[in-house]
Design a protein around this motif. Sequence first.
Motif, mmCIF file in Angstrom:
data_model
loop_
_atom_site.group_PDB
_atom_site.id
_atom_site.type_symbol
_atom_site.label_atom_id
_atom_site.label_comp_id
_atom_site.label_asym_id
_atom_site.label_seq_id
_atom_site.Cartn_x
_atom_site.Cartn_y
_atom_site.Cartn_z
ATOM 1 N N TYR A 159 0.805 -1.234 0.076
ATOM 2 C CA TYR A 159 -0.072 0.257 -0.258
ATOM 3 C C TYR A 159 0.563 1.399 -0.226
ATOM 4 O O TYR A 159 0.487 2.117 -0.774
ATOM 5 C CB TYR A 159 -1.250 -0.180 0.789
ATOM 6 C CG TYR A 159 0.328 -0.401 2.881
ATOM 7 C CD1 TYR A 159 1.157 0.809 3.396
ATOM 8 C CD2 TYR A 159 -0.040 -1.590 2.803
ATOM 9 C CE1 TYR A 159 1.346 0.031 4.424
ATOM 10 C CE2 TYR A 159 0.361 -1.950 4.142
ATOM 11 C CZ TYR A 159 1.665 -1.108 4.630
ATOM 12 O OH TYR A 159 1.982 -1.804 6.046
ATOM 13 N N CYS A 160 2.549 1.137 0.436
ATOM 14 C CA CYS A 160 3.217 2.804 0.916
ATOM 15 C C CYS A 160 3.658 2.989 -0.217
ATOM 16 O O CYS A 160 4.506 2.655 -1.177
ATOM 17 C CB CYS A 160 3.938 2.215 1.902
ATOM 18 S SG CYS A 160 4.929 2.972 2.599
ATOM 19 N N GLN A 198 10.459 10.437 11.918
ATOM 20 C CA GLN A 198 9.593 9.232 11.356
ATOM 21 C C GLN A 198 10.299 8.820 9.770
ATOM 22 O O GLN A 198 11.022 9.951 9.249
ATOM 23 C CB GLN A 198 8.044 9.202 10.731
ATOM 24 C CG GLN A 198 7.713 8.419 10.294
ATOM 25 C CD GLN A 198 6.782 7.815 9.404
ATOM 26 O OE1 GLN A 198 5.726 9.120 8.937
ATOM 27 N NE2 GLN A 198 5.936 7.133 10.847
ATOM 28 N N ARG A 251 2.418 0.552 13.616
ATOM 29 C CA ARG A 251 1.509 -0.521 13.747
ATOM 30 C C ARG A 251 1.585 -1.435 13.034
ATOM 31 O O ARG A 251 2.301 -2.287 11.962
ATOM 32 C CB ARG A 251 0.993 0.451 12.358
ATOM 33 C CG ARG A 251 0.264 2.121 12.583
ATOM 34 C CD ARG A 251 -0.261 2.770 11.100
ATOM 35 N NE ARG A 251 -1.265 3.311 11.276
ATOM 36 C CZ ARG A 251 -1.396 4.259 10.824
ATOM 37 N NH1 ARG A 251 -1.770 4.326 9.656
ATOM 38 N NH2 ARG A 251 -2.518 5.677 10.998
ATOM 39 N N GLU A 253 -0.927 -2.951 11.087
ATOM 40 C CA GLU A 253 -1.129 -2.793 10.005
ATOM 41 C C GLU A 253 -2.508 -3.313 9.710
ATOM 42 O O GLU A 253 -3.431 -3.143 8.983
ATOM 43 C CB GLU A 253 -0.806 -2.887 8.156
ATOM 44 C CG GLU A 253 1.261 -2.512 8.899
ATOM 45 C CD GLU A 253 1.108 -0.788 8.817
ATOM 46 O OE1 GLU A 253 0.055 0.035 8.371
ATOM 47 O OE2 GLU A 253 2.591 -0.105 9.199
ATOM 48 N N LEU A 290 -4.396 -0.057 9.035
ATOM 49 C CA LEU A 290 -5.283 0.285 8.214
ATOM 50 C C LEU A 290 -6.574 0.081 8.011
ATOM 51 O O LEU A 290 -6.730 -1.151 8.329
ATOM 52 C CB LEU A 290 -4.572 0.528 6.816
ATOM 53 C CG LEU A 290 -3.180 0.712 7.366
ATOM 54 C CD1 LEU A 290 -2.199 0.126 5.508
ATOM 55 C CD2 LEU A 290 -2.931 2.414 6.735
ATOM 56 N N PRO A 320 -7.162 6.012 7.529
ATOM 57 C CA PRO A 320 -8.048 5.197 5.804
ATOM 58 C C PRO A 320 -6.593 4.806 5.884
ATOM 59 O O PRO A 320 -5.510 5.699 5.667
ATOM 60 C CB PRO A 320 -8.589 5.553 5.774
ATOM 61 C CG PRO A 320 -8.159 7.531 6.189
ATOM 62 C CD PRO A 320 -7.066 6.752 7.346
ATOM 63 N N PHE A 321 -6.922 3.556 4.499
ATOM 64 C CA PHE A 321 -5.969 3.269 3.369
ATOM 65 C C PHE A 321 -6.102 4.428 2.876
ATOM 66 O O PHE A 321 -7.259 4.557 2.288
ATOM 67 C CB PHE A 321 -6.242 1.539 2.878
ATOM 68 C CG PHE A 321 -5.608 1.554 1.484
ATOM 69 C CD1 PHE A 321 -4.306 1.711 1.299
ATOM 70 C CD2 PHE A 321 -6.700 1.369 0.624
ATOM 71 C CE1 PHE A 321 -3.868 1.480 0.192
ATOM 72 C CE2 PHE A 321 -5.675 0.665 -0.559
ATOM 73 C CZ PHE A 321 -4.770 0.807 -0.753
ATOM 74 N N ILE A 322 -5.384 4.785 2.045
ATOM 75 C CA ILE A 322 -4.914 5.972 1.143
ATOM 76 C C ILE A 322 -4.632 5.139 -0.576
ATOM 77 O O ILE A 322 -4.153 4.944 -0.613
ATOM 78 C CB ILE A 322 -5.343 7.072 0.671
ATOM 79 C CG1 ILE A 322 -5.095 7.733 2.273
ATOM 80 C CG2 ILE A 322 -5.583 8.583 -0.004
ATOM 81 C CD1 ILE A 322 -5.242 9.105 2.511
ATOM 82 N N ILE A 399 4.110 8.495 1.500
ATOM 83 C CA ILE A 399 3.545 7.264 1.530
ATOM 84 C C ILE A 399 1.621 6.921 0.713
ATOM 85 O O ILE A 399 1.477 5.981 0.700
ATOM 86 C CB ILE A 399 2.927 6.280 3.213
ATOM 87 C CG1 ILE A 399 2.878 8.152 4.066
ATOM 88 C CG2 ILE A 399 4.242 6.546 3.539
ATOM 89 C CD1 ILE A 399 2.964 8.241 5.513
ATOM 90 N N TYR A 400 1.023 7.982 0.885
ATOM 91 C CA TYR A 400 -0.578 7.750 1.010
ATOM 92 C C TYR A 400 -0.251 9.183 -0.548
ATOM 93 O O TYR A 400 0.000 10.652 -0.031
ATOM 94 C CB TYR A 400 -1.498 8.113 1.495
ATOM 95 C CG TYR A 400 -1.491 8.626 2.081
ATOM 96 C CD1 TYR A 400 -1.942 10.714 2.390
ATOM 97 C CD2 TYR A 400 -1.323 8.470 3.645
ATOM 98 C CE1 TYR A 400 -2.061 11.572 3.745
ATOM 99 C CE2 TYR A 400 -0.945 9.027 4.287
ATOM 100 C CZ TYR A 400 -1.608 10.927 4.333
ATOM 101 O OH TYR A 400 -1.103 11.578 5.215
HETATM 102 N N1 5AD Z 1 -2.458 4.698 2.658
HETATM 103 C C1 5AD Z 1 -2.681 5.196 3.848
HETATM 104 N N2 5AD Z 1 -1.910 4.747 5.263
HETATM 105 C C2 5AD Z 1 -0.510 4.724 4.760
HETATM 106 N N3 5AD Z 1 0.806 3.868 5.459
HETATM 107 C C3 5AD Z 1 1.598 3.484 4.432
HETATM 108 N N4 5AD Z 1 0.791 3.472 3.388
HETATM 109 C C4 5AD Z 1 -0.346 4.479 3.776
HETATM 110 C C5 5AD Z 1 -1.250 4.256 1.877
HETATM 111 N N5 5AD Z 1 -1.320 4.552 1.168
HETATM 112 C C6 5AD Z 1 0.686 4.004 6.829
HETATM 113 C C7 5AD Z 1 0.925 2.573 7.159
HETATM 114 C C8 5AD Z 1 2.316 2.897 8.005
HETATM 115 C C9 5AD Z 1 2.188 4.241 8.307
HETATM 116 C C10 5AD Z 1 3.520 5.260 8.692
HETATM 117 O O1 5AD Z 1 1.935 5.050 7.247
HETATM 118 O O2 5AD Z 1 -0.005 2.332 8.004
HETATM 119 O O3 5AD Z 1 2.483 1.982 9.053
#
Ligand code: 5AD
Length: 436
Positions: A159-160, A198, A251, A253, A290, A320-322, A399-400
């Motif tokens: 996801y990252c 971080q 996390r 996750e 997430l 939220p996952f983005i 990261i997002y």
């Molecule tokens: N959307 C939201 N959170 C994210 N992280 C990484 N990628 C995404 C994404 N696409 C979060 C992860 C990680 C934190 C540093 O950023 O949960 O632990």
Amino acid sequence: MCYSIPGKVIAVKAGRAILDYFGERREAHTDTEGVEVGDFVLAQGGIVVETVPDDAAGEILSSWQETFEKLKARDIELSTIKPPSEGVSEDIAAIMERTLKGEELTKNDMLRVLGAENKADTELVTFTANTIRQREQGNSACVHGIIEFSNHCTSDCAYCGIGKSNEELTRYRLSIEEIIKSAEEAVKTKGFKALVLQSGEDAYYTTDKLVEIIASIKERVGVMIALSIGERAIDDYKALYEAGARGLLMRFETSNEELYSTLHNSPLKERLDMIDGLKKIGYLIMTGSLFGLPGQSDENIADDILLTREIAPEMFSSGPFIPHPSTRLGKTGMETFTLDKALRVLALTRLVDKKSSILVTTAFEKFFGVEATRRALLSGGNSMMVNLTPYPYSALYSIYPGKGSASELSKRIEYVITLLMELGRSPSDISVRGAK
Ligand code: 5AD
């Protein structure tokens, strides 16, 4: 920005100090040498970060007392505005009533709450979570600053956006001096008392380098340092603790092993063992998951909340996952994840764990819009982070998508503090689990 107010030490025992804030008692860890009964101290994220001379403390306290009382009254006022009962489902009303009486939610209750699509139900659930936050934690809020010092990463989480396989990304590293300077400045000129350092998983920063960074910051300023640098050997983490780091943001996750292994190169157990090991060293843990990941069910989300409670972190950090277009999950998930649902996830977290700080993440605001943060703070959330990474690096820490902008930092700080105070929260930041 520091609205940190000193607490008076009324007892010290086994590394913990009981502090008094205008008649309210809180507890914080203390390893600061020579903290004694009668001293005034500043505590952040559950840690005593420095002692304040009596006369300075007296001055801050007398200038704060009135504001403190006003904020408290405002928080109580806001948390008693009950939403209309019209349209609330009977079973949701019953679950909330039981929760308020102190009964624990069953997994079925949790699933029912997650699936409660009706607007009136969401309002009652978030109201209940806010009531419990107010009752158990009072109006304390903490604001951490975060410095993202490197976007290099040897990992490749699905996801990252800063995973190693994203070749489109311009990579950066802050030098040791830049990191120390940014931290020192955040404390001295912006008033932060708790900082998260971080980065991606970046071996360039060896343990020796990190020890130097942490020790130098601690030498220069009184601040609680939390790390969010990914998985490393436990012995390295011991050395970083000895250098002065006290918080650890990591996390898990997702609590679902199968889902975890589709997203990461290593098994969930490794991550959980690491978090456990870090806790044993003495780190205050900030963890979470997430939500909205593709393939994630409501049951997975309920399990995530239960697992976070089991870990008993100082702070819940879920978001939220983005979808990030340069990742394997670029175009999947979140289409149907509404703000109301995200608020129910947050509220459930508060209903399940009454004592932790709950962070309202930046991703929450990025994804759901600016009003979302306010609503999240009224749904059980009580903590925020401010990104202090200098621009343009902040934009590269993607990261997002859309993370980090040129918008002026001082405006953001003012916004966060104004919002918290408008909601009657006192950014006096004192934790949390130990709150009595
Ligand atoms: N959307 C939201 N959170 C994210 N992280 C990484 N990628 C995404 C994404 N696409 C979060 C992860 C990680 C934190 C540093 O950023 O949960 O632990």
